[in-house]
Design an enzyme around this catalytic site. Sequence first.
Site, PDB file in Angstrom:
ATOM      1  N   ASN A  10       0.871  -1.179   0.000  1.00  0.00           N
ATOM      2  CA  ASN A  10       0.000   0.000   0.000  1.00  0.00           C
ATOM      3  C   ASN A  10       0.906   1.226   0.000  1.00  0.00           C
ATOM      4  OD1 ASN A  10      -1.763   2.070   0.550  1.00  0.00           O
ATOM      5  ND2 ASN A  10      -2.248   1.411   2.633  1.00  0.00           N
ATOM      6  N   TRP A  11       0.938   1.911  -1.130  1.00  0.00           N
ATOM      7  CA  TRP A  11       1.863   3.042  -1.261  1.00  0.00           C
ATOM      8  C   TRP A  11       1.294   4.347  -0.686  1.00  0.00           C
ATOM      9  CZ3 TRP A  11       4.421   2.310  -6.812  1.00  0.00           C
ATOM     10  CH2 TRP A  11       5.268   1.181  -6.745  1.00  0.00           C
ATOM     11  N   HIS A  96      -9.494   0.746   4.785  1.00  0.00           N
ATOM     12  CA  HIS A  96      -8.209   0.896   5.491  1.00  0.00           C
ATOM     13  C   HIS A  96      -8.420   1.802   6.709  1.00  0.00           C
ATOM     14  CE1 HIS A  96      -4.101   2.112   6.373  1.00  0.00           C
ATOM     15  NE2 HIS A  96      -3.716   1.030   5.713  1.00  0.00           N
ATOM     16  N   GLU A 168      -5.431  -5.616  10.245  1.00  0.00           N
ATOM     17  CA  GLU A 168      -4.428  -4.587  10.507  1.00  0.00           C
ATOM     18  C   GLU A 168      -4.740  -3.910  11.843  1.00  0.00           C
ATOM     19  OE1 GLU A 168      -2.408  -3.315   6.645  1.00  0.00           O
ATOM     20  OE2 GLU A 168      -4.114  -2.011   6.932  1.00  0.00           O
ATOM     21  N   GLY A 174       2.344   1.653  10.845  1.00  0.00           N
ATOM     22  CA  GLY A 174       3.277   2.769  10.753  1.00  0.00           C
ATOM     23  C   GLY A 174       3.938   3.134  12.076  1.00  0.00           C
ATOM     24  N   GLY A 236       4.857   1.123   4.798  1.00  0.00           N
ATOM     25  CA  GLY A 236       6.176   1.749   4.684  1.00  0.00           C
ATOM     26  C   GLY A 236       7.228   0.919   3.959  1.00  0.00           C
TER      27      GLY A 236
HETATM   28  C1  PEP Z   1      -0.723  -0.251   5.981  1.00  0.00           C
HETATM   29  O1  PEP Z   1      -0.776   0.926   5.696  1.00  0.00           O
HETATM   30  O2  PEP Z   1      -1.603  -1.022   5.549  1.00  0.00           O
HETATM   31  C2  PEP Z   1       0.368  -0.728   6.832  1.00  0.00           C
HETATM   32  C3  PEP Z   1       0.288  -1.920   7.328  1.00  0.00           C
HETATM   33  O3  PEP Z   1       1.412   0.154   7.065  1.00  0.00           O
HETATM   34  P1  PEP Z   1       2.856  -0.179   7.729  1.00  0.00           P
HETATM   35  O4  PEP Z   1       3.353  -1.448   7.077  1.00  0.00           O
HETATM   36  O5  PEP Z   1       3.690   0.998   7.406  1.00  0.00           O
HETATM   37  O6  PEP Z   1       2.612  -0.390   9.188  1.00  0.00           O
END
Ligand code: PEP
Length: 251
Positions: A10-11, A96, A168, A174, A236
């Site tokens: 996921n950018w 998300h 998540e 993050g 990230g």
């Molecule tokens: C995301 O944005 O879905 C995510 C899991 O971010 P990160 O890997 O940066 O925690």
Amino acid sequence: MNRTPLIAGNWKMFKTGDEAVATAERLAELSRDVENTEIMIAPTFLSLPLVADAVKGTKIKTGAQNLFYENQGAYTGEVSGEMIKAAGAQYVIIGHSERRQYFMETDDSVNKKIKAAIEADLIPVLCIGETKTQRDEEKAFFILDKQLKDGLKGFHSDELKNLIIAYEPVWAIGTGLTATPDQVNEIHQFIRSVIRTIFEASFSDAVRILYGGSVKPDNVSGLMKLKDVDGALVGGASLDADTFIKIVKFN
Ligand code: PEP
């Protein structure tokens, strides 16, 4: 049950079109020898058609980070499933936590968006997860149950046969904090058991459940060893192709 792993990037709101294409091309080159793992990247809407074009014929698939649930109309600033499909994407991330947190996304709008994704022939990646407060108050299971049941309300399993669920935990996104393998295992098993109460057992056995939350090259293999973890949604660490490929090649 054999479920093909999916590693998705996921950018978020990073990279101009040129930067996105350069990263995608590098990733396509590095992933030439990848077998039995699916790879998806989700750039911004503006970069999506450029990236989809750049990775055509490679191992990389593309997705959008969001969609609107109407097909067209006077909805300034929104993008429909049909438009995303026409841009060359196969997947769309829905619900998300950043969209829930900053853009007032609810389980009800998530439900409508999943319907719109299916109608546009896009594979929905439904994101669910509890906040730190909800976990501390021992409400995680309640929240996840509600997000699943409300998000998937009204569908027949046939319509959702490609559905992907991403667990998540909001407190791990993050932040550099990753849920421990025990925590992830417990929740993924719970998610599969909730799916089993909504749909039939064969559906719940087949549905892919990704983990997301500070997944990095050095923790991915431990997570991927867990029986009910079928891949990762990476923020990230997906922005740099040379780092992301280490996650893709987790074993
Ligand atoms: C995301 O944005 O879905 C995510 C899991 O971010 P990160 O890997 O940066 O925690």
